[in-house]
Design a protein around this motif. Sequence first.
Motif, PDB file in Angstrom:
ATOM      1  N   SER A  18       2.414  -7.935   7.747  1.00 51.10           N
ATOM      2  CA  SER A  18       2.195  -6.498   7.603  1.00 51.10           C
ATOM      3  C   SER A  18       1.618  -5.912   8.885  1.00 51.10           C
ATOM      4  CB  SER A  18       1.242  -6.228   6.432  1.00 51.10           C
ATOM      5  OG  SER A  18       1.829  -6.647   5.215  1.00 51.10           O
ATOM      6  N   LEU A  19       0.728  -6.659   9.533  1.00 49.89           N
ATOM      7  CA  LEU A  19       0.194  -6.230  10.829  1.00 49.89           C
ATOM      8  C   LEU A  19       1.319  -6.124  11.856  1.00 49.89           C
ATOM      9  CD1 LEU A  19      -2.099  -5.731  12.902  1.00 49.89           C
ATOM     10  CD2 LEU A  19      -2.298  -8.226  13.116  1.00 49.89           C
ATOM     11  N   LYS A  20       2.186  -7.124  11.861  1.00 48.70           N
ATOM     12  CA  LYS A  20       3.317  -7.144  12.796  1.00 48.70           C
ATOM     13  C   LYS A  20       4.224  -5.939  12.582  1.00 48.70           C
ATOM     14  CE  LYS A  20       7.209 -10.090  14.190  1.00 48.70           C
ATOM     15  NZ  LYS A  20       7.949 -11.351  13.900  1.00 48.70           N
ATOM     16  N   PRO A 125     -16.982   1.381  16.455  1.00 43.82           N
ATOM     17  CA  PRO A 125     -16.468   1.658  15.111  1.00 43.82           C
ATOM     18  C   PRO A 125     -15.634   0.485  14.576  1.00 43.82           C
ATOM     19  CG  PRO A 125     -16.142   3.555  16.526  1.00 43.82           C
ATOM     20  CD  PRO A 125     -16.607   2.436  17.416  1.00 43.82           C
ATOM     21  N   HIS A 126     -15.817   0.184  13.299  1.00 46.93           N
ATOM     22  CA  HIS A 126     -15.107  -0.945  12.682  1.00 46.93           C
ATOM     23  C   HIS A 126     -14.355  -0.498  11.437  1.00 46.93           C
ATOM     24  CE1 HIS A 126     -14.889  -4.439   9.835  1.00 46.93           C
ATOM     25  NE2 HIS A 126     -14.298  -4.953  10.901  1.00 46.93           N
ATOM     26  N   ILE A 127     -13.147  -1.048  11.290  1.00 44.79           N
ATOM     27  CA  ILE A 127     -12.331  -0.804  10.098  1.00 44.79           C
ATOM     28  C   ILE A 127     -12.002  -2.134   9.441  1.00 44.79           C
ATOM     29  CG2 ILE A 127     -10.140   0.063   9.195  1.00 44.79           C
ATOM     30  CD1 ILE A 127     -10.016   1.969  11.576  1.00 44.79           C
ATOM     31  N   TRP A 128     -12.278  -2.226   8.158  1.00 43.60           N
ATOM     32  CA  TRP A 128     -11.818  -3.377   7.384  1.00 43.60           C
ATOM     33  C   TRP A 128     -10.479  -3.005   6.765  1.00 43.60           C
ATOM     34  CZ3 TRP A 128     -17.118  -5.521   6.156  1.00 43.60           C
ATOM     35  CH2 TRP A 128     -17.140  -6.916   6.333  1.00 43.60           C
ATOM     36  N   TYR A 129      -9.423  -3.726   7.143  1.00 42.25           N
ATOM     37  CA  TYR A 129      -8.101  -3.504   6.557  1.00 42.25           C
ATOM     38  C   TYR A 129      -8.027  -4.409   5.322  1.00 42.25           C
ATOM     39  CZ  TYR A 129      -3.487  -1.402   7.301  1.00 42.25           C
ATOM     40  OH  TYR A 129      -2.375  -0.601   7.209  1.00 42.25           O
ATOM     41  N   ILE A 160      -4.653  -1.187   1.022  1.00 39.31           N
ATOM     42  CA  ILE A 160      -3.183  -1.194   1.000  1.00 39.31           C
ATOM     43  C   ILE A 160      -2.584  -0.713  -0.315  1.00 39.31           C
ATOM     44  CG2 ILE A 160      -3.032  -3.024   2.731  1.00 39.31           C
ATOM     45  CD1 ILE A 160      -2.247  -4.933   0.406  1.00 39.31           C
ATOM     46  N   SER A 161      -3.440  -0.408  -1.301  1.00 34.75           N
ATOM     47  CA  SER A 161      -2.923   0.132  -2.564  1.00 34.75           C
ATOM     48  C   SER A 161      -4.060   0.766  -3.350  1.00 34.75           C
ATOM     49  CB  SER A 161      -2.273  -0.968  -3.411  1.00 34.75           C
ATOM     50  OG  SER A 161      -3.256  -1.861  -3.914  1.00 34.75           O
ATOM     51  N   LYS A 162      -3.695   1.564  -4.338  1.00 31.03           N
ATOM     52  CA  LYS A 162      -4.692   2.190  -5.204  1.00 31.03           C
ATOM     53  C   LYS A 162      -5.445   1.136  -6.013  1.00 31.03           C
ATOM     54  CE  LYS A 162      -2.296   6.609  -5.775  1.00 31.03           C
ATOM     55  NZ  LYS A 162      -1.595   7.512  -6.731  1.00 31.03           N
ATOM     56  N   ILE A 179      -6.316   5.134   1.753  1.00 31.50           N
ATOM     57  CA  ILE A 179      -5.287   4.288   1.157  1.00 31.50           C
ATOM     58  C   ILE A 179      -4.003   4.481   1.957  1.00 31.50           C
ATOM     59  CG2 ILE A 179      -3.896   3.793  -0.885  1.00 31.50           C
ATOM     60  CD1 ILE A 179      -6.211   4.969  -2.574  1.00 31.50           C
ATOM     61  N   ILE A 180      -3.516   3.394   2.576  1.00 31.26           N
ATOM     62  CA  ILE A 180      -2.253   3.438   3.319  1.00 31.26           C
ATOM     63  C   ILE A 180      -1.391   2.269   2.849  1.00 31.26           C
ATOM     64  CG2 ILE A 180      -1.127   3.400   5.577  1.00 31.26           C
ATOM     65  CD1 ILE A 180      -3.711   4.395   6.828  1.00 31.26           C
ATOM     66  N   TYR A 181      -0.348   2.585   2.110  1.00 33.52           N
ATOM     67  CA  TYR A 181       0.542   1.522   1.646  1.00 33.52           C
ATOM     68  C   TYR A 181       1.256   0.894   2.841  1.00 33.52           C
ATOM     69  CZ  TYR A 181      -0.045   2.513  -3.302  1.00 33.52           C
ATOM     70  OH  TYR A 181      -0.562   2.630  -4.567  1.00 33.52           O
ATOM     71  N   ASP A 182       1.387  -0.424   2.809  1.00 34.52           N
ATOM     72  CA  ASP A 182       2.004  -1.143   3.922  1.00 34.52           C
ATOM     73  C   ASP A 182       3.427  -0.675   4.189  1.00 34.52           C
ATOM     74  OD1 ASP A 182      -0.057  -2.783   4.690  1.00 34.52           O
ATOM     75  OD2 ASP A 182       0.562  -4.475   3.444  1.00 34.52           O
TER      76      ASP A 182
END
Length: 379
Positions: A18-20, A125-129, A160-162, A179-182
């Motif tokens: 998904s990252l790719k 700043p940090h984001i946990w995916y 990645i989902s609700k 929320i960002i769907y892959d």
Amino acid sequence: MKICIFSHDAYMSGANLSLKDWISEDLEDNIYIFVPHKSKDFLNLGKNVNIISGDYFAVTKGLDKTTVRSKLKNALKNMYMRLFYKNIIKKRLKKIIKKIAPDVIISNSFAIWIGADIAQSLNIPHIWYVREFMELDHRITHYNLKDIKKLTQKSNAIFISKSVYNYYKKKYRFLNTKIIYDQVNYNSDLVSYNSRFESLPVHALFVGTLEKGKGVMDAVYAVSNLYKKGCSIELDIYGEGPLKNEISRYIKSKNITNIKLKGYSTKLTALRKNYDIALICSNMEALGRVTIESMYYRNLVLGSDGGETKNLVKNNKTGFLYKNNNVDDLEKKLYKIIELSSMNADNINSIINRAHKCSVRKFSKSIKPEIVNFIQKII
């Protein structure tokens, strides 16, 4: 921007695929991916992508791993991180990251906390995916939950989902969330528009890690039971994992001839044209990359109603659902599909076509703009 990303493993797992898919669309930003150790899987991702070996482990506690070997292996990893992380690994990584001077640090899985720890210490700043349920799907948890809660309070999060968002909002507090769907890469050249369920036997496939949470044994039991009752169905299992030997022993002990272990395949997308139905048996799927790919390439989805699968698959419209973790219901629904296909294959194929169109519309578009906008918001 300069973006540092910490991966929890060094192979193309679902999280890294998904990252790719995302970074393949991002040609403007400079991306630095930290992996636990050197890996061929991360080669040639793009001229703007740099891979750095971090010499770390994403240490988590397996809730179902009770063998002496698994306990010893995890204990050694945990000891390595406790002894060397603060004194050696963290210092080296901080030095590298200071030189890069990133705008943001992203952890590509909630299973890894190193990126959050370093980001906090450097005031970046940090984001946990967040791509998994941890305890509910992979049956893992963090050793240091109090420390994780402190890190989340100073971190942002993309879910990645609700379903994943609803689960984590009850457990942790984050600064900002989205929320960002892959995005799941789609190859229209590999779509086969031939009708499914044209002849017997019905060809089914299971794709995923061969572990308890993915429900692979449910698929094995249901298909073998139907075969004993005279149903013409075959199942191919693609994947590797801790249950591989158990499945193999079961197949041999019961003299099952209609179920085959195919191992891991890099050509699965092209092979999907040979299958009528995809069994999605995961107890709690965070999103369902395999579900989306099944819909993309026109395999009828029969999925568990746990996790996000129930939101991806609309029962009787874009696929079929069965009761989560219930082999009897899986068997009944599978028998119903086979029966329906023999009476009216056109109706089944209309469901397949509807699922194909819906999935392409929702998941093949680039999510880069959403991610970039969120990053810009928090920095």
